[in-house]
Design an enzyme around this catalytic site. Structure first.
Site, PDB file in Angstrom:
ATOM      1  N   SER A 189       0.790  -1.225   0.000  1.00 13.63           N
ATOM      2  CA  SER A 189       0.000   0.000   0.000  1.00 13.63           C
ATOM      3  C   SER A 189       0.823   1.276   0.000  1.00 13.63           C
ATOM      4  O   SER A 189       0.346   2.303  -0.450  1.00 13.63           O
ATOM      5  CB  SER A 189      -0.959   0.000   1.183  1.00 13.63           C
ATOM      6  OG  SER A 189      -0.258  -0.171   2.393  1.00 13.63           O
ATOM      7  N   HIS A 217      -4.897  -3.373  -2.969  1.00  6.93           N
ATOM      8  CA  HIS A 217      -4.477  -2.406  -4.002  1.00  6.93           C
ATOM      9  C   HIS A 217      -4.326  -3.031  -5.376  1.00  6.93           C
ATOM     10  O   HIS A 217      -3.937  -2.352  -6.327  1.00  6.93           O
ATOM     11  CB  HIS A 217      -3.170  -1.738  -3.582  1.00  6.93           C
ATOM     12  CG  HIS A 217      -3.337  -0.912  -2.349  1.00  6.93           C
ATOM     13  ND1 HIS A 217      -3.829   0.371  -2.376  1.00  6.93           N
ATOM     14  CD2 HIS A 217      -3.148  -1.218  -1.051  1.00  6.93           C
ATOM     15  CE1 HIS A 217      -3.904   0.834  -1.141  1.00  6.93           C
ATOM     16  NE2 HIS A 217      -3.503  -0.114  -0.314  1.00  6.93           N
ATOM     17  N   LYS A 248     -11.499   0.671  -2.355  1.00  6.32           N
ATOM     18  CA  LYS A 248     -10.465   1.275  -3.202  1.00  6.32           C
ATOM     19  C   LYS A 248     -10.953   1.295  -4.649  1.00  6.32           C
ATOM     20  O   LYS A 248     -11.899   2.016  -4.943  1.00  6.32           O
ATOM     21  CB  LYS A 248      -9.144   0.583  -2.943  1.00  6.32           C
ATOM     22  CG  LYS A 248      -8.693   0.986  -1.535  1.00  6.32           C
ATOM     23  CD  LYS A 248      -7.491   0.353  -0.963  1.00  6.32           C
ATOM     24  CE  LYS A 248      -7.226   0.993   0.395  1.00  6.32           C
ATOM     25  NZ  LYS A 248      -6.769   0.077   1.402  1.00  6.32           N
TER      26      LYS A 248
HETATM   27  C1  LIG Z   1      -7.016  -0.091   2.920  1.00  3.97           C
HETATM   28  C2  LIG Z   1      -6.402  -1.375   3.279  1.00  3.97           C
HETATM   29  C3  LIG Z   1      -7.030  -2.269   4.152  1.00  3.97           C
HETATM   30  C4  LIG Z   1      -8.266  -1.905   4.918  1.00  3.97           C
HETATM   31  O1  LIG Z   1      -9.381  -1.893   4.108  1.00  3.97           O
HETATM   32  P1  LIG Z   1     -10.612  -0.954   4.525  1.00  3.97           P
HETATM   33  O2  LIG Z   1     -11.721  -1.452   3.701  1.00  3.97           O
HETATM   34  O3  LIG Z   1     -10.172   0.442   4.184  1.00  3.97           O
HETATM   35  O4  LIG Z   1     -10.819  -1.136   5.987  1.00  3.97           O
HETATM   36  C5  LIG Z   1      -6.465  -3.501   4.350  1.00  3.97           C
HETATM   37  N1  LIG Z   1      -5.310  -3.838   3.739  1.00  3.97           N
HETATM   38  C6  LIG Z   1      -4.652  -2.985   2.928  1.00  3.97           C
HETATM   39  C7  LIG Z   1      -3.394  -3.419   2.282  1.00  3.97           C
HETATM   40  C8  LIG Z   1      -5.172  -1.730   2.682  1.00  3.97           C
HETATM   41  O5  LIG Z   1      -4.512  -0.891   1.899  1.00  3.97           O
END
Ligand SMILES: *Cc1c(COP(=O)(O)O)cnc(C)c1O
Length: 400
Positions: A189, A217, A248
């Protein structure tokens, strides 16, 4: 009363002194490539809405239809007062998208990590994490009570040593073989680089460990249909647990796990973040189901192509003009290392003055002294947006 305020004020003062202070900035527009902050329109390079779906008309329409049919609230946990149809439709779509038997939707990716890891391992097991995994996975591993080991980022030789240690530990304790769960991300990330997934799968098979891959991602971004890196490498059926977020590239909010029927049934029965939490809104589930269709369609492919083009453009500009840009072109994340927290904050503020919204990512998201700007791109950015950002950055970074 006064003593708590005084004590917290001192703690906040320490954060300010270290340039680690964060504050919310109120945005009164939808998420998109332009956002309105305190009456100013800024070009947004901070969102994980990589395909520009968060404000997409088709998703909004699906959400509105779901609200009209199912209302806004869900009443309780899905095990208590019944499980609304949009979640079942979403889970069927997720499982088909990821080519797994089954899927389960959670209120967030964070909740998915917490519920899943704690359901799979406990005090007599071992959980092994890549050093750079997301905080949700670190928190989950700690909460599980399993023996926690961390290997340097993407270092499979070190991972193998830990696997050997874990197996020796089994031999010593005798009878029952403890579980070994390895958790990593497919696209990381903060730096946008990816895990050596093929070799990881071979290694975990050799040691009889389980593998959980967080595709937060990569979902929507990698693979011929946007299903992620596991699908691109045709490894999906050799990975025990596939995790993702709806928040995302899929443009909505919520998290999910894909895997075997048994895995999903176990989570329904054991995952405390699923069982003891009110179901998310049907509107989000219905919108996410449409997002999955778009991602797999020709339109999704077109958006991915534009996105990768813009990422490449920014990377070339960073490498040519200012140096130190990364050369991983596949994710939508372009990090720009700065180092000292104070300098990252100054450069981000100058960019903001010039109309660009970019986060200064600092401790505890990354290690101390490794502050960076993290540019996230969208398929909706235009070439001029990237050129403008690159120009603004060379000014902002010039004398700071
Ligand atoms: C954003 C993210 C999460 C958490 O997901 P949410 O739906 O925002 O709680 C988990 N793992 C990674 C690698 C992330 O980037």
């Amino acid at each position: 009363m006064n003593s708590i305020q005084g004590e917290l004020e001192r703690e906040l003062g320490r954060l300010r002194a270290q340039n680690l202070w964060r504050a919310l900035r109120c945005v009164d527009s939808p998420q998109g490539i332009r956002i309105s902050v305190h009456g100013r329109t800024l070009t947004n390079f901070s969102s994980n809405d990589y395909l520009g779906l968060a404000n997409d008309p088709a998703l909004k329409e699906a959400a509105i239809r779901a609200i009209e049919r199912y209302g806004v609230g869900t009443g309780a946990s899905r095990l208590i007062c019944g499980s609304l149809a949009p979640f079942h439709e979403l889970e069927t779509k997720l499982a088909a998208f990821k080519k797994t038997e089954a899927a389960l939707a959670f209120a967030s990716g964070y909740a998915a990590a917490l519920g899943t890891i704690c359901s799979l391992v406990g005090p007599s097991d071992v959980v092994i994490l890549d050093k750079w995994v997301h905080a949700s996975i670190v928190d989950a591993a700690r909460l599980s009570g399993a023996k926690l080991r961390v290997f340097p980022h993407n270092d499979l030789a070190d991972l193998e040593e830990i696997l050997q240690w874990a197996r020796r530990r089994d031999d010593q304790t005798g009878s029952r073989r403890g579980r070994i769960l390895i958790v990593t991300e497919s696209v990381f990330s903060m730096d946008g680089d990816s895990a050596p997934l093929r070799d990881l799968v071979l290694l975990k098979e050799q040691y009889g460990a389980w593998l959980m891959v967080d595709e937060a991602h990569a979902t929507g971004i990698l693979g011929p249909h946007g299903a992620g890196l596991a699908d691109e490498l045709a490894l999906g059926d050799r990975i025990e647990v596939q995790m993702g977020t709806l928040g995302k590239a899929l443009g909505t909010a919520g998290g999910f796990i894909c895997g075997s029927r048994q895995l999903i049934d176990l989570l329904i029965n054991r995952a405390r973040s699923f069982i003891f939490s009110t179901a998310p809104t049907p509107a989000a589930a219905a919108a996410a189901a449409v997002a999955i269709e778009i991602v797999q369609s020709k339109a999704g492919e077109d958006r991915r192509r534009v996105l990768h083009c813009r990422v490449r453009q920014l990377q070339l500009r960073l490498n040519a003009g200012i140096g130190s840009g990364e050369t991983n072109c596949r994710a939508a994340i372009v990090p720009w290392m700065i180092g000292p927290e104070a300098r990252a904050v100054v450069v981000a503020r100058r960019l903001c003055d010039q109309g660009y919204y970019v986060p200064a990512v600092r401790y505890p998201t990354v290690r101390r002294g490794q502050a960076r700007l993290r540019f996230t791109l969208s398929a909706l950015h235009q070439e001029e947006d990237i050129e403008g950002l690159a120009r603004a950055l060379s000014e902002a970074a010039a004398d700071s």
